[in-house]
Design a protein around this motif. Structure first.
Motif, PDB file in Angstrom:
ATOM      1  N   VAL A  47     -14.332  35.262 -26.701  1.00  0.00           N
ATOM      2  CA  VAL A  47     -13.159  35.717 -25.971  1.00  0.00           C
ATOM      3  C   VAL A  47     -12.172  36.394 -26.921  1.00  0.00           C
ATOM      4  N   SER A  48     -11.704  37.580 -26.534  1.00  0.00           N
ATOM      5  CA  SER A  48     -10.760  38.334 -27.352  1.00  0.00           C
ATOM      6  C   SER A  48      -9.437  37.584 -27.480  1.00  0.00           C
ATOM      7  N   ASN A  49      -8.941  37.446 -28.705  1.00  0.00           N
ATOM      8  CA  ASN A  49      -7.638  36.829 -28.927  1.00  0.00           C
ATOM      9  C   ASN A  49      -6.500  37.752 -28.523  1.00  0.00           C
ATOM     10  N   ASN A  50      -6.791  39.038 -28.382  1.00  0.00           N
ATOM     11  CA  ASN A  50      -5.753  40.007 -28.026  1.00  0.00           C
ATOM     12  C   ASN A  50      -5.615  40.197 -26.519  1.00  0.00           C
ATOM     13  N   THR A  51      -6.742  40.278 -25.818  1.00  0.00           N
ATOM     14  CA  THR A  51      -6.700  40.590 -24.395  1.00  0.00           C
ATOM     15  C   THR A  51      -7.124  39.430 -23.499  1.00  0.00           C
ATOM     16  N   GLY A  52      -7.803  38.428 -24.064  1.00  0.00           N
ATOM     17  CA  GLY A  52      -8.293  37.320 -23.258  1.00  0.00           C
ATOM     18  C   GLY A  52      -9.573  37.630 -22.506  1.00  0.00           C
ATOM     19  N   SER A  53     -10.130  38.811 -22.711  1.00  0.00           N
ATOM     20  CA  SER A  53     -11.364  39.190 -22.021  1.00  0.00           C
ATOM     21  C   SER A  53     -12.584  38.736 -22.819  1.00  0.00           C
ATOM     22  N   GLY A  54     -13.681  38.508 -22.105  1.00  0.00           N
ATOM     23  CA  GLY A  54     -14.901  38.072 -22.762  1.00  0.00           C
ATOM     24  C   GLY A  54     -15.649  39.240 -23.359  1.00  0.00           C
ATOM     25  N   GLY A  55     -16.138  39.059 -24.577  1.00  0.00           N
ATOM     26  CA  GLY A  55     -16.844  40.140 -25.250  1.00  0.00           C
ATOM     27  C   GLY A  55     -18.339  39.920 -25.384  1.00  0.00           C
ATOM     28  N   HIS A  56     -18.794  38.663 -25.232  1.00  0.00           N
ATOM     29  CA  HIS A  56     -20.221  38.384 -25.418  1.00  0.00           C
ATOM     30  C   HIS A  56     -20.554  37.042 -24.797  1.00  0.00           C
ATOM     31  N   SER A  57     -21.766  36.935 -24.241  1.00  0.00           N
ATOM     32  CA  SER A  57     -22.268  35.680 -23.679  1.00  0.00           C
ATOM     33  C   SER A  57     -23.553  35.272 -24.392  1.00  0.00           C
ATOM     34  N   GLY A  58     -23.710  33.976 -24.590  1.00  0.00           N
ATOM     35  CA  GLY A  58     -24.950  33.415 -25.096  1.00  0.00           C
ATOM     36  C   GLY A  58     -25.114  32.041 -24.478  1.00  0.00           C
ATOM     37  N   MET A  59     -26.287  31.461 -24.615  1.00  0.00           N
ATOM     38  CA  MET A  59     -26.479  30.121 -24.074  1.00  0.00           C
ATOM     39  C   MET A  59     -27.444  29.321 -24.936  1.00  0.00           C
ATOM     40  N   MET A  60     -27.219  28.016 -24.959  1.00  0.00           N
ATOM     41  CA  MET A  60     -28.085  27.105 -25.704  1.00  0.00           C
ATOM     42  C   MET A  60     -28.737  26.151 -24.716  1.00  0.00           C
ATOM     43  N   VAL A  61     -30.004  25.906 -24.930  1.00  0.00           N
ATOM     44  CA  VAL A  61     -30.760  24.984 -24.082  1.00  0.00           C
ATOM     45  C   VAL A  61     -31.254  23.838 -24.959  1.00  0.00           C
ATOM     46  N   ASN A  62     -30.892  22.631 -24.571  1.00  0.00           N
ATOM     47  CA  ASN A  62     -31.404  21.445 -25.246  1.00  0.00           C
ATOM     48  C   ASN A  62     -32.423  20.801 -24.321  1.00  0.00           C
ATOM     49  N   ALA A  63     -33.680  21.093 -24.537  1.00  0.00           N
ATOM     50  CA  ALA A  63     -34.773  20.582 -23.725  1.00  0.00           C
ATOM     51  C   ALA A  63     -35.741  19.835 -24.648  1.00  0.00           C
ATOM     52  N   SER A  64     -37.033  20.093 -24.550  1.00  0.00           N
ATOM     53  CA  SER A  64     -37.992  19.490 -25.482  1.00  0.00           C
ATOM     54  C   SER A  64     -37.764  20.006 -26.904  1.00  0.00           C
ATOM     55  N   GLN A  65     -37.040  21.100 -27.024  1.00  0.00           N
ATOM     56  CA  GLN A  65     -36.513  21.576 -28.294  1.00  0.00           C
ATOM     57  C   GLN A  65     -35.199  22.296 -28.014  1.00  0.00           C
ATOM     58  N   ARG A  66     -34.392  22.476 -29.060  1.00  0.00           N
ATOM     59  CA  ARG A  66     -33.096  23.130 -28.863  1.00  0.00           C
ATOM     60  C   ARG A  66     -33.143  24.548 -29.418  1.00  0.00           C
ATOM     61  N   VAL A  67     -32.801  25.492 -28.552  1.00  0.00           N
ATOM     62  CA  VAL A  67     -32.823  26.909 -28.917  1.00  0.00           C
ATOM     63  C   VAL A  67     -31.545  27.566 -28.426  1.00  0.00           C
ATOM     64  N   ILE A  68     -31.255  28.739 -28.974  1.00  0.00           N
ATOM     65  CA  ILE A  68     -30.139  29.562 -28.510  1.00  0.00           C
ATOM     66  C   ILE A  68     -30.682  30.891 -28.008  1.00  0.00           C
TER      67      ILE A  68
END
Length: 208
Positions: A47-68
């Protein structure tokens, strides 16, 4: 007229290009990390500190192994081998590296985590592994597309904007939210080199 049409089509062509990455089987197998605790889905929003808008999305999954799953992202580490935007071997230190890389003087990182069933976590893991390399500027769309296919996440919007996805995720029951701020400079090439060195020599994943 032809030149004008080519100029209009060029950005669309560039947007449609994704750079495939495919780590060797032995590297992925060697990096597998199984995190303690319940299965979870975690959404990262830069999230931009200047505008408050989101600049990028990612996700992490913790299942039988943990990946991003870091669609069209720029973070990498030699001990977290990548296959088409999926980074394996997300140990605690690799997770710290990922967050530290994205938190900087112009952006902070919002981390939202929701506990899920083992079945939902495994389905999420399968979906991101099957997704393929993501074109630039399509990180939000790819993350929202994966989430919408999971039981309990059907309310997630079809969205390009990371901020909209973050707000919708935050409305899901049981979500825990943390925010990370840092004053690192925007140029993170030096930080990436430092992260490679900080993990130590050798090929084995580092845990702590």
């Amino acid at each position: 007229m032809l030149r004008f049409l080519l100029m209009l089509l060029l950005p669309l062509t560039l947007l449609g290009c994704a750079e495939p990455v495919w780590a060797p089987d032995e590297a992925v197998a060697r990096a597998v990390y199984r995190a303690p605790g319940p299965p979870t889905i975690t959404l990262f929003t830069m999230v931009s500190n200047n505008t408050g808008s989101g600049g990028h999305s990612g996700m992490m999954v913790n299942a039988s192994q943990r990946v991003i799953f870091d669609p069209a992202g720029t973070w990498w580490h030699r001990l977290a081998p990548e296959r088409n935007d999926v980074h394996f071997g997300i140990t605690p230190i690799m997770l710290d590296f990922y967050i530290d890389y994205h938190a900087r003087e112009t952006y902070h990182v919002v981390v939202q985590t929701k506990e899920v069933s083992p079945e939902v976590a495994e389905k999420a893991l399968a979906l991101i592994k099957q997704n393929g390399a993501v074109p630039k500027a399509m990180c939000g769309r790819s993350v929202s597309s994966v989430l919408r296919q999971l039981p309990g996440f059907e309310s997630m919007p079809r969205a390009l904007g990371p901020s909209r996805i973050m707000r919708a995720f935050g409305k899901l029951p049981g979500v825990e939210t943390k925010k990370y701020f840092d004053d690192d400079p925007d140029d993170h090439s030096t930080l990436l080199r430092a992260q490679q060195a900080a993990a130590g020599a050798g090929d084995q994943p580092v845990t702590r």
